[in-house]
Design a protein around this motif. Structure first.
Motif, PDB file in Angstrom:
ATOM      1  N   HIS A 298      11.786 121.453   5.898  1.00 62.99           N
ATOM      2  CA  HIS A 298      12.092 122.294   7.196  1.00 62.99           C
ATOM      3  C   HIS A 298      13.061 121.997   7.394  1.00 62.99           C
ATOM      4  O   HIS A 298      12.979 120.978   7.332  1.00 62.99           O
ATOM      5  N   GLY A 299      13.322 123.378   8.143  1.00 61.52           N
ATOM      6  CA  GLY A 299      14.533 123.563   8.892  1.00 61.52           C
ATOM      7  C   GLY A 299      14.196 123.927   9.367  1.00 61.52           C
ATOM      8  O   GLY A 299      15.218 124.413  10.770  1.00 61.52           O
ATOM      9  N   PHE A 300      13.788 124.747  10.166  1.00 62.99           N
ATOM     10  CA  PHE A 300      12.584 125.491  10.701  1.00 62.99           C
ATOM     11  C   PHE A 300      11.473 124.906  11.698  1.00 62.99           C
ATOM     12  O   PHE A 300      10.897 124.289  11.065  1.00 62.99           O
ATOM     13  N   VAL A 301      11.268 125.432  13.332  1.00 61.11           N
ATOM     14  CA  VAL A 301       9.725 124.585  13.708  1.00 61.11           C
ATOM     15  C   VAL A 301       9.690 125.380  14.845  1.00 61.11           C
ATOM     16  O   VAL A 301      10.636 126.525  15.408  1.00 61.11           O
ATOM     17  N   ILE A 302       8.395 125.957  15.506  1.00 63.50           N
ATOM     18  CA  ILE A 302       8.098 126.908  16.367  1.00 63.50           C
ATOM     19  C   ILE A 302       8.240 126.168  17.553  1.00 63.50           C
ATOM     20  O   ILE A 302       8.117 124.947  17.098  1.00 63.50           O
ATOM     21  N   ALA A 303       9.083 127.057  18.470  1.00 62.30           N
ATOM     22  CA  ALA A 303       9.736 126.358  19.704  1.00 62.30           C
ATOM     23  C   ALA A 303       8.200 125.662  20.583  1.00 62.30           C
ATOM     24  O   ALA A 303       7.659 126.246  21.044  1.00 62.30           O
ATOM     25  N   LYS A 304       8.811 124.980  21.390  1.00 60.05           N
ATOM     26  CA  LYS A 304       7.456 124.449  22.131  1.00 60.05           C
ATOM     27  C   LYS A 304       7.052 124.671  23.833  1.00 60.05           C
ATOM     28  O   LYS A 304       6.265 125.411  23.374  1.00 60.05           O
ATOM     29  N   ASP A 305       8.339 124.912  23.572  1.00 61.81           N
ATOM     30  CA  ASP A 305       8.118 126.259  24.808  1.00 61.81           C
ATOM     31  C   ASP A 305       7.683 127.728  25.225  1.00 61.81           C
ATOM     32  O   ASP A 305       6.424 128.116  26.160  1.00 61.81           O
ATOM     33  N   SER A 306       7.693 127.669  23.630  1.00 62.70           N
ATOM     34  CA  SER A 306       6.785 129.488  23.314  1.00 62.70           C
ATOM     35  C   SER A 306       5.138 129.589  23.026  1.00 62.70           C
ATOM     36  O   SER A 306       4.510 129.919  23.300  1.00 62.70           O
ATOM     37  N   VAL A 307       4.800 127.585  23.089  1.00 61.94           N
ATOM     38  CA  VAL A 307       3.570 127.720  22.148  1.00 61.94           C
ATOM     39  C   VAL A 307       2.398 127.715  24.088  1.00 61.94           C
ATOM     40  O   VAL A 307       1.908 128.330  24.449  1.00 61.94           O
ATOM     41  N   GLN A 308       3.077 127.041  25.161  1.00 57.15           N
ATOM     42  CA  GLN A 308       2.783 126.162  26.583  1.00 57.15           C
ATOM     43  C   GLN A 308       2.620 128.003  26.869  1.00 57.15           C
ATOM     44  O   GLN A 308       0.983 128.147  27.661  1.00 57.15           O
TER      45      GLN A 308
END
Length: 382
Positions: A298-308
């Motif tokens: 994969h070349g995309f990932v879920i942004a960590k700051d959006s989960v918090q």
């Protein structure tokens, strides 16, 4: 074999590599990426998630065990082009039916070999993902650089429609214990195999299927498949998955399906400086404390700051190399997903338990539904 023709690899930043032609004589473009796996090249080349990418294999020798029609993840080679250090003209495995050169020619794929792939990968690691062009018919560096600069960025590019099924189809035993509706964004064959092996009857749906069409199958669970491209460029599919989640029926997402699930819940995705591609990526299961060696692409990932800021989302898995999110679950629904490939073909089987977890969720929800109906009947009779 006759001597290979010269070929050029030109990167978007103007870097040039000189080599020899493999596969079809021609020109191809795409985002350049590298895979660190030491085996399973045929499964990698036929993975729909690689659509639109020129792939560098970091293992020195590619093609030495030939190809076999049983070792595919789709019906054709999906990579845009191939870069290798050593490309085997002959294969030694008795079960192989042909060589990689013939296989690439049959699939119309252009490649380049005899270049310093270690230097190339080090360059990509330092500079980040970029577009590239391979040509064995045009050897003008300036003209190739001009052409590669016109190639659209992977950022914002929707590609699933290029590889996903156009017609729904069913597979497995109709009298199986579980019915799974699989939304196809570019599914790998082994995901379907893993479901069938666990007693599932699977109906694979096109990505533009409506909610009513999915519900008409009356499935026990929904699978969101892997696939290529930027998930944020798929608003219709994100909206559909949001509706699926609200049904309360078990959902399991893999790779692109994981990203689309996150976007449907208000999370954000981001393009990585360099993606994760290989069969030896370490992941920590944060729920059990156990580590897994995983297959990733994969070349995309879920942004960590959006989960918090989202209390409905719990991070379940973390990539140990860079601490990116590798798995999530919803706290109020039987819904979970992972960024990596638990079907792992080729690759380790450490993560196959996730399919069992999906089966367990379907079993639990079916039992809960029965108990609720029995309780309602008893109340009505009283």
């Amino acid at each position: 074999m006759e001597e290979r023709k010269p070929a050029l690899l030109v990167l978007e930043d103007g870097t040039v590599f000189y080599g020899k032609a493999t596969g079809k004589i021609g020109t191809t473009t795409g985002e350049i990426a590298f895979n660190t796996g030491m085996t399973g090249y045929q499964e990698v080349f036929t993975d729909p998630s690689y659509y639109g990418q020129i792939l560098v294999m970091t293992t020195s020798h590619i093609g030495n065990y030939g190809v076999n029609p049983e070792e595919v993840e789709s019906e054709s080679v999906k990579i845009a082009g191939l870069v290798t250090k050593k490309f085997a003209n002959h294969f030694s495995r008795t079960s192989a039916t042909s060589g990689l050169q013939d296989y690439m020619e049959e699939n119309g794929k252009v490649g380049i070999t005899d270049i310093d792939t270690r230097a190339l990968v080090r360059h990509i690691r330092h500079k980040g993902a970029m577009n590239a062009i391979i040509s064995s018919e045009l050897l003008d560096e300036k003209e190739l650089l001009k052409q590669v600069k016109e190639v659209p960025s992977m950022d914002g590019l929707e590609l699933s429609s290029k590889v996903a099924t156009k017609e729904a189809y069913e597979t497995g035993k109709p009298d199986a214990g579980w019915k799974v509706a699989l939304l196809d964004f570019g599914v790998k064959k082994n995901i379907i195999r893993c479901l069938i092996e666990r007693g599932c009857y699977v109906k694979v749906f096109p990505m533009n299927t409506t909610l009513d069409e999915l519900k008409a199958f009356n499935p026990d669970g929904y699978m969101l498949s892997n696939g290529p491209g930027d998930p944020s460029a798929m608003p219709n599919e994100i909206a559909l998955v949001k509706e699926l989640v609200e049904l309360g029926i078990p959902v399991f997402g893999i790779c692109l399906g994981h990203q689309i699930l996150g976007l449907s819940q208000g999370l954000k995705t981001e393009k990585m400086f360099n993606g994760h591609r290989g069969i030896n990526h370490p992941v920590m299961n944060l729920l059990t404390g156990k580590g897994e060696i995983t297959s990733q692409n994969h070349g995309f990932v879920i942004a960590k700051d959006s989960v918090q800021s989202n209390p409905r989302i719990k991070v379940t898995h973390e990539h140990l190399n860079d601490q990116t999110i590798a798995g999530i679950m919803l706290t109020d629904k039987p819904v979970f997903s992972v960024q990596y490939h638990p079907e792992a073909s080729a690759g380790p089987h450490d993560s196959r338990y996730l399919f069992d977890q999906f089966i367990g969720n379907m079993k639990h929800e079916k039992q809960r539904f029965k108990e609720t109906n029995v309780s309602a009947d008893q109340t009505g009779n009283n």
